[in-house]
Scaffold this active site. Structure first.
Site, mmCIF file in Angstrom:
data_model
loop_
_atom_site.group_PDB
_atom_site.id
_atom_site.type_symbol
_atom_site.label_atom_id
_atom_site.label_comp_id
_atom_site.label_asym_id
_atom_site.label_seq_id
_atom_site.Cartn_x
_atom_site.Cartn_y
_atom_site.Cartn_z
ATOM 1 N N ARG A 10 27.852 33.050 68.188
ATOM 2 C CA ARG A 10 29.212 33.400 68.638
ATOM 3 C C ARG A 10 29.239 33.579 70.147
ATOM 4 N NH1 ARG A 10 30.568 37.405 63.507
ATOM 5 N NH2 ARG A 10 30.326 35.763 61.920
ATOM 6 N N LYS B 246 23.255 29.178 54.094
ATOM 7 C CA LYS B 246 23.240 29.692 55.457
ATOM 8 C C LYS B 246 23.501 31.180 55.469
ATOM 9 C CE LYS B 246 25.940 29.374 59.606
ATOM 10 N NZ LYS B 246 27.179 28.978 60.182
ATOM 11 N N LYS C 246 34.031 38.866 58.738
ATOM 12 C CA LYS C 246 34.392 37.676 57.960
ATOM 13 C C LYS C 246 34.142 37.881 56.455
ATOM 14 C CE LYS C 246 33.779 34.529 61.905
ATOM 15 N NZ LYS C 246 33.386 33.171 62.362
ATOM 16 N N SER D 246 21.255 30.983 64.444
ATOM 17 C CA SER D 246 20.955 31.435 65.799
ATOM 18 C C SER D 246 20.123 32.717 65.821
ATOM 19 C CB SER D 246 22.263 31.624 66.563
ATOM 20 O OG SER D 246 23.132 32.503 65.872
ATOM 21 N N TYR E 94 17.704 25.073 65.801
ATOM 22 C CA TYR E 94 17.670 24.941 67.264
ATOM 23 C C TYR E 94 16.273 24.552 67.742
ATOM 24 C CZ TYR E 94 22.090 27.167 66.474
ATOM 25 O OH TYR E 94 23.346 27.418 65.996
ATOM 26 N N LYS F 244 27.671 30.271 52.212
ATOM 27 C CA LYS F 244 27.578 30.807 53.570
ATOM 28 C C LYS F 244 27.878 32.293 53.508
ATOM 29 C CE LYS F 244 29.440 30.451 58.197
ATOM 30 N NZ LYS F 244 30.147 29.599 59.167
ATOM 31 N N GLU G 260 29.670 28.726 43.886
ATOM 32 C CA GLU G 260 30.262 28.081 45.072
ATOM 33 C C GLU G 260 29.762 26.641 45.214
ATOM 34 O OE1 GLU G 260 32.510 28.649 47.190
ATOM 35 O OE2 GLU G 260 32.873 30.794 47.345
#
Ligand code: PBG
Length: 333
Positions: free
Chosen positions: A212, A256, A225, A282, A321, A202, A241
């Site tokens: 968000r 992602k 982040k 998104s 979505y 990610k 990972e």
């Protein structure tokens, strides 16, 4: 290399593109509703749906409406929903305690969906950001996102979600060691069948912006982040990972965002051969919607082309979505 085809003029690749039926016959990738996971946003209240400005066509649903979305998923052949909570400011604090409240919004929504439509899977994110007044996925002390302290919270959160009936836990926090902690906790608490889909690779991405807004965590977020989500410059690190998360007990892995990281999707699938998912996030959805709203792109064709890209790259499925729209379009073909 042995030639795979006669040279021109005997060999003519266009032969296999002449008609729709032959294109279908030789198509390498396919997209079906069964490949889709549908993320929905849940809010308090009854019988209400509230639009999300930056995600046209996406609404925050009350639990009763979320149950109806699950029924729609079942009728469209979409196997799984991912639930995200819109958390009121009053339910947020620096310890993110609402995250493991068995009566929190996603736990109640999960119980309602599993009672009404048990044949549809429910996936829940394990990360503190919707509940953390600092907006981070982990606990914060003196501006630092704490790893091991966060694991204690994530364990409580994941257990509450699994006990509420979540079929899939999807740790999206990128703390080190979280898969191992969750897998051990599920084992010790007699929940061996709960599946873990690790957000393994990610990235720290601007493409999460509209999400968000949707969960109401953007305003709260202090800083970025980058100390836990991955650097967009790295691919080998994504493979490390994924290896770590599989070794700790993940059943499936995710990359992602999606389209900007298609090389990572392909590399993960080729290297590990495990169920691999991409999250068309998104911002990717919003880009297509915005261009379509301006008449600059054909929405349905852009949707299909972006989704088939994930299948071609080797993904087993996509969180998107567009899920209900895509499923309806596929059914109408
Ligand atoms: C929470 C989480 C995020 C998304 C899924 N889970 C946001 C973030 O990490 O900041 C993004 C999904 C999207 O943009 O559609 N950890």
């Amino acid at each position: 290399m042995t030639p795979l085809a006669a040279p021109f003029p005997l060999g003519r690749p266009r032969r296999l593109r002449r008609t729709p039926w032959i294109r279908d016959l030789v198509a390498e990738a396919s997209l079906a509703p069964a490949d889709l996971i549908w993320p929905i946003f849940v809010r308090e209240g009854t019988d209400a749906a509230e639009p999300v400005a930056s995600l046209p066509g996406v609404e925050r649903l009350t639990i009763d409406r979320a149950v109806r979305a699950a029924e729609e998923a079942a009728s469209l052949g979409i196997p799984c929903l991912a639930l995200f909570p819109y958390t009121e400011a009053a339910d947020k604090n620096p310890q993110a305690t609402e995250a493991w409240n068995p009566e929190n919004l996603v736990c109640r929504a999960t119980r309602a969906i599993k009672a009404a439509v048990p044949e549809v899977g429910v996936l829940l994110d394990v990360a503190l950001d919707p509940y953390n007044s600092d907006g981070h996925d982990g606990l914060v002390r003196d501006g630092e996102v704490l790893n091991d302290e966060t694991l204690v919270a994530l364990e409580k959160m994941g257990l509450a979600q699994a006990e509420a009936g979540a079929d899939i836990l999807a740790p999206s926090d990128m703390m080190d060691g979280r898969i191992g902690v969750l897998r051990a906790a599920l084992h010790e608490n007699d929940l061996p069948d709960v599946t873990i889909l690790a957000y393994a690779a990610k990235y720290a991405s601007c493409f999460y912006g509209p999400f968000r807004d949707a969960v109401g965590s953007g305003g709260a977020l202090k800083g970025d982040k980058k100390t836990y989500q991955m650097d967009p410059r790295n691919r080998d690190e994504a493979l490390r990972e994924v290896a770590i998360d599989l070794a700790e007990g993940a059943d499936m892995v995710m990359v992602k965002p999606g389209l900007p990281y298609l090389d990572v999707c392909a590399a993960v699938k080729a290297r590990f051969g495990v169920p691999t998912f991409a999250y068309q996030v998104s911002g990717e959805y919003a880009m297509i919607e915005a261009a379509a709203a301006n008449g600059w792109l054909d929405r349905d064709r852009a949707m299909w082309e972006s989704l088939i890209a994930f299948k071609r790259a080797g993904c087993d499925g996509v969180l998107t979505y567009f899920a209900p729209r895509a499923a309806r379009a596929l059914a109408a073909r």
